[in-house]
Structure formats: structure tokens, C-alpha cells
Write a protein that holds these residues in place. Structure first.
Motif, PDB file in Angstrom:
ATOM      1  N   VAL A  23      28.144 -29.966 -26.527  1.00  0.00           N
ATOM      2  CA  VAL A  23      27.968 -29.997 -25.071  1.00  0.00           C
ATOM      3  C   VAL A  23      29.316 -29.955 -24.350  1.00  0.00           C
ATOM      4  CG1 VAL A  23      27.121 -31.363 -23.109  1.00  0.00           C
ATOM      5  CG2 VAL A  23      25.695 -31.073 -25.138  1.00  0.00           C
ATOM      6  N   SER A  24      30.321 -30.634 -24.890  1.00  0.00           N
ATOM      7  CA  SER A  24      31.630 -30.614 -24.229  1.00  0.00           C
ATOM      8  C   SER A  24      32.214 -29.210 -24.237  1.00  0.00           C
ATOM      9  CB  SER A  24      32.591 -31.622 -24.864  1.00  0.00           C
ATOM     10  OG  SER A  24      32.895 -31.273 -26.193  1.00  0.00           O
ATOM     11  N   PHE A  25      32.098 -28.493 -25.340  1.00  0.00           N
ATOM     12  CA  PHE A  25      32.605 -27.118 -25.381  1.00  0.00           C
ATOM     13  C   PHE A  25      31.787 -26.202 -24.468  1.00  0.00           C
ATOM     14  CE2 PHE A  25      34.934 -28.371 -29.208  1.00  0.00           C
ATOM     15  CZ  PHE A  25      36.144 -27.723 -28.981  1.00  0.00           C
ATOM     16  N   LEU A  26      30.473 -26.361 -24.463  1.00  0.00           N
ATOM     17  CA  LEU A  26      29.641 -25.535 -23.592  1.00  0.00           C
ATOM     18  C   LEU A  26      29.973 -25.769 -22.122  1.00  0.00           C
ATOM     19  CD1 LEU A  26      26.142 -25.877 -25.344  1.00  0.00           C
ATOM     20  CD2 LEU A  26      27.803 -24.004 -25.568  1.00  0.00           C
ATOM     21  N   ALA A  27      30.260 -27.022 -21.762  1.00  0.00           N
ATOM     22  CA  ALA A  27      30.595 -27.337 -20.367  1.00  0.00           C
ATOM     23  C   ALA A  27      31.864 -26.619 -19.919  1.00  0.00           C
ATOM     24  CB  ALA A  27      30.737 -28.849 -20.183  1.00  0.00           C
ATOM     25  N   THR A  28      32.833 -26.491 -20.821  1.00  0.00           N
ATOM     26  CA  THR A  28      34.055 -25.769 -20.433  1.00  0.00           C
ATOM     27  C   THR A  28      33.753 -24.294 -20.188  1.00  0.00           C
ATOM     28  OG1 THR A  28      34.777 -25.291 -22.714  1.00  0.00           O
ATOM     29  CG2 THR A  28      35.526 -27.372 -21.726  1.00  0.00           C
ATOM     30  N   GLY A  29      32.810 -23.746 -20.957  1.00  0.00           N
ATOM     31  CA  GLY A  29      32.424 -22.357 -20.734  1.00  0.00           C
ATOM     32  C   GLY A  29      31.784 -22.151 -19.372  1.00  0.00           C
ATOM     33  N   ARG A  78      16.918 -11.978 -18.923  1.00  0.00           N
ATOM     34  CA  ARG A  78      16.992 -12.285 -17.491  1.00  0.00           C
ATOM     35  C   ARG A  78      18.417 -12.202 -16.952  1.00  0.00           C
ATOM     36  NH1 ARG A  78      12.625 -14.537 -19.720  1.00  0.00           N
ATOM     37  NH2 ARG A  78      10.776 -14.919 -18.463  1.00  0.00           N
ATOM     38  N   GLU A  79      19.352 -11.777 -17.799  1.00  0.00           N
ATOM     39  CA  GLU A  79      20.759 -11.581 -17.433  1.00  0.00           C
ATOM     40  C   GLU A  79      21.398 -12.841 -16.857  1.00  0.00           C
ATOM     41  OE1 GLU A  79      20.949  -8.034 -15.032  1.00  0.00           O
ATOM     42  OE2 GLU A  79      20.384  -6.761 -16.726  1.00  0.00           O
ATOM     43  N   LEU A  80      21.102 -13.977 -17.486  1.00  0.00           N
ATOM     44  CA  LEU A  80      21.703 -15.241 -17.099  1.00  0.00           C
ATOM     45  C   LEU A  80      23.072 -15.380 -17.775  1.00  0.00           C
ATOM     46  CD1 LEU A  80      18.519 -17.429 -17.513  1.00  0.00           C
ATOM     47  CD2 LEU A  80      19.652 -16.860 -15.352  1.00  0.00           C
ATOM     48  N   THR A  81      23.901 -16.262 -17.254  1.00  0.00           N
ATOM     49  CA  THR A  81      25.167 -16.565 -17.913  1.00  0.00           C
ATOM     50  C   THR A  81      24.857 -17.462 -19.110  1.00  0.00           C
ATOM     51  OG1 THR A  81      26.402 -16.409 -15.858  1.00  0.00           O
ATOM     52  CG2 THR A  81      27.430 -17.648 -17.644  1.00  0.00           C
ATOM     53  N   LEU A  82      25.315 -17.042 -20.282  1.00  0.00           N
ATOM     54  CA  LEU A  82      25.050 -17.782 -21.516  1.00  0.00           C
ATOM     55  C   LEU A  82      26.362 -18.150 -22.183  1.00  0.00           C
ATOM     56  CD1 LEU A  82      22.225 -15.548 -23.055  1.00  0.00           C
ATOM     57  CD2 LEU A  82      21.959 -17.612 -21.662  1.00  0.00           C
ATOM     58  N   VAL A  83      26.403 -19.357 -22.733  1.00  0.00           N
ATOM     59  CA  VAL A  83      27.526 -19.808 -23.541  1.00  0.00           C
ATOM     60  C   VAL A  83      26.931 -20.319 -24.851  1.00  0.00           C
ATOM     61  CG1 VAL A  83      29.555 -21.298 -23.677  1.00  0.00           C
ATOM     62  CG2 VAL A  83      28.721 -20.557 -21.428  1.00  0.00           C
ATOM     63  N   PRO A  84      27.010 -19.528 -25.927  1.00  0.00           N
ATOM     64  CA  PRO A  84      26.431 -19.952 -27.198  1.00  0.00           C
ATOM     65  C   PRO A  84      27.434 -20.677 -28.087  1.00  0.00           C
ATOM     66  CG  PRO A  84      26.968 -17.632 -27.279  1.00  0.00           C
ATOM     67  CD  PRO A  84      27.381 -18.123 -25.915  1.00  0.00           C
ATOM     68  N   LEU A 115      23.468 -24.064 -26.614  1.00  0.00           N
ATOM     69  CA  LEU A 115      23.450 -22.948 -25.676  1.00  0.00           C
ATOM     70  C   LEU A 115      23.508 -23.502 -24.258  1.00  0.00           C
ATOM     71  CD1 LEU A 115      22.980 -19.827 -25.326  1.00  0.00           C
ATOM     72  CD2 LEU A 115      20.546 -20.378 -25.115  1.00  0.00           C
ATOM     73  N   ALA A 116      24.447 -22.991 -23.475  1.00  0.00           N
ATOM     74  CA  ALA A 116      24.486 -23.306 -22.047  1.00  0.00           C
ATOM     75  C   ALA A 116      23.915 -22.112 -21.303  1.00  0.00           C
ATOM     76  CB  ALA A 116      25.912 -23.579 -21.588  1.00  0.00           C
ATOM     77  N   ILE A 117      23.146 -22.404 -20.283  1.00  0.00           N
ATOM     78  CA  ILE A 117      22.525 -21.367 -19.468  1.00  0.00           C
ATOM     79  C   ILE A 117      22.760 -21.711 -18.011  1.00  0.00           C
ATOM     80  CG2 ILE A 117      20.374 -20.230 -18.818  1.00  0.00           C
ATOM     81  CD1 ILE A 117      19.239 -20.950 -21.514  1.00  0.00           C
ATOM     82  N   CYS A 118      23.188 -20.718 -17.245  1.00  0.00           N
ATOM     83  CA  CYS A 118      23.392 -20.932 -15.816  1.00  0.00           C
ATOM     84  C   CYS A 118      22.920 -19.708 -15.057  1.00  0.00           C
ATOM     85  CB  CYS A 118      24.871 -21.202 -15.522  1.00  0.00           C
ATOM     86  SG  CYS A 118      25.178 -21.659 -13.799  1.00  0.00           S
TER      87      CYS A 118
END
Length: 135
Positions: A23-29, A78-84, A115-118
Motif C-alpha cells: 500500500v505504501s508503494f501504491l500510494a506513491t504511484g 475503463r481507462e482508469l489510472t492503475l498502479v500494479p 493494485l491502486a485504482i484512481c
């Protein structure tokens, strides 16, 4: 209040330190992709200045591998911003090695651990539908 939503999904059977690390790495993304979410620095009553944090809430969900892969697929559609974050990244010691193991992943069947999704709140909700908040 917010038109966008930030969701982190972590593999449900990871060790606690691994979940926190992911989660910490995904948050930086997410912060890198959306610098506008960063609030102002914090200042205490003595005038000491501290670093700024996101001004937008971030929700953490849990899923099994299938749930992560499904959210990844829906996010791409859906072309969302993803950080895997893939499992092989636990075995590396630096960013370039992370990039190499990530490149070696099957892009249609990633061994995701996070996975981070925004994106738009409604669209993110569709991508994570059925997932539970992390307990």
C-alpha cells in the motif's frame, strides 16, 4: 465532495508487513500521477513545518488473486489510472529490478498482490464492485 476515488486493493493472504509495504508503494504511484491531490504542509502550534499529505481519502480493499485480476481488467477497460504491484517485486532490492520482473509478467494474467485504482468515483466503483474493505 470528491469527483474522483482512490482505491487500493491488497491480496488478502499477505503477511501484514507485506500489505503495508504494498500500500505504501501504491500510494506513491497515485501521488505521482495526481500531484493535485496533495494538500498544504502541516504546521504545528510552534510553527514547525511538516510534509504535506493527500487531501483526498484513500480506501483500502482486500481481494483474492481473482478479485485483483478482475479489478485490473475492469480498470484497463475503463481507462482508469492503475498502479500494479506483482508478487515478484518482493524478491527485488531496487526500482530497476522491479521494472524487470514486472516486464516479465504475463500482462493478461499478472500475479498481482496489490493494485491502486484512481479515476471518476462512479467508474472506480464499477471496477471494484464486490470487493470488501480491508479488515
Amino acid at each position: 465532495m470528491f469527483d474522483t476515488k482512490i482505491a487500493f486493493i491488497v491480496l488478502d493472504d499477505l503477511l501484514v508487513w507485506q500489505k503495508l509495504n504494498v500500500v505504501s508503494f501504491l500510494a506513491t504511484g497515485i501521488a505521482s500521477a495526481y500531484p493535485e491531490i496533495m494538500g498544504a504542509p502541516y504546521i504545528d502550534s510552534l510553527g514547525r513545518c511538516y510534509a504535506n499529505m493527500s487531501g483526498q481519502p484513500m480506501l483500502i480493499f482486500e481481494a483474492d488473486l481473482s478479485g485483483l485480476q478482475n479489478a485490473h481488467r475492469k480498470g484497463l477497460e475503463r481507462e482508469l489510472t492503475l498502479v500494479p504491484y506483482v508478487h515478484a517485486m518482493f524478491s527485488t532490492g531496487h526500482d530497476e529490478a522491479n521494472r524487470q520482473v514486472f516486464l516479465a509478467e504475463d500482462p493478461n494474467n499478472m500475479n498481482l498482490v496489490g493494485l491502486a485504482i484512481c479515476g471518476s468515483k462512479k467508474v472506480v466503483d464499477k471496477a471494484i464492485k464486490g470487493l470488501s474493505l480491508h479488515k
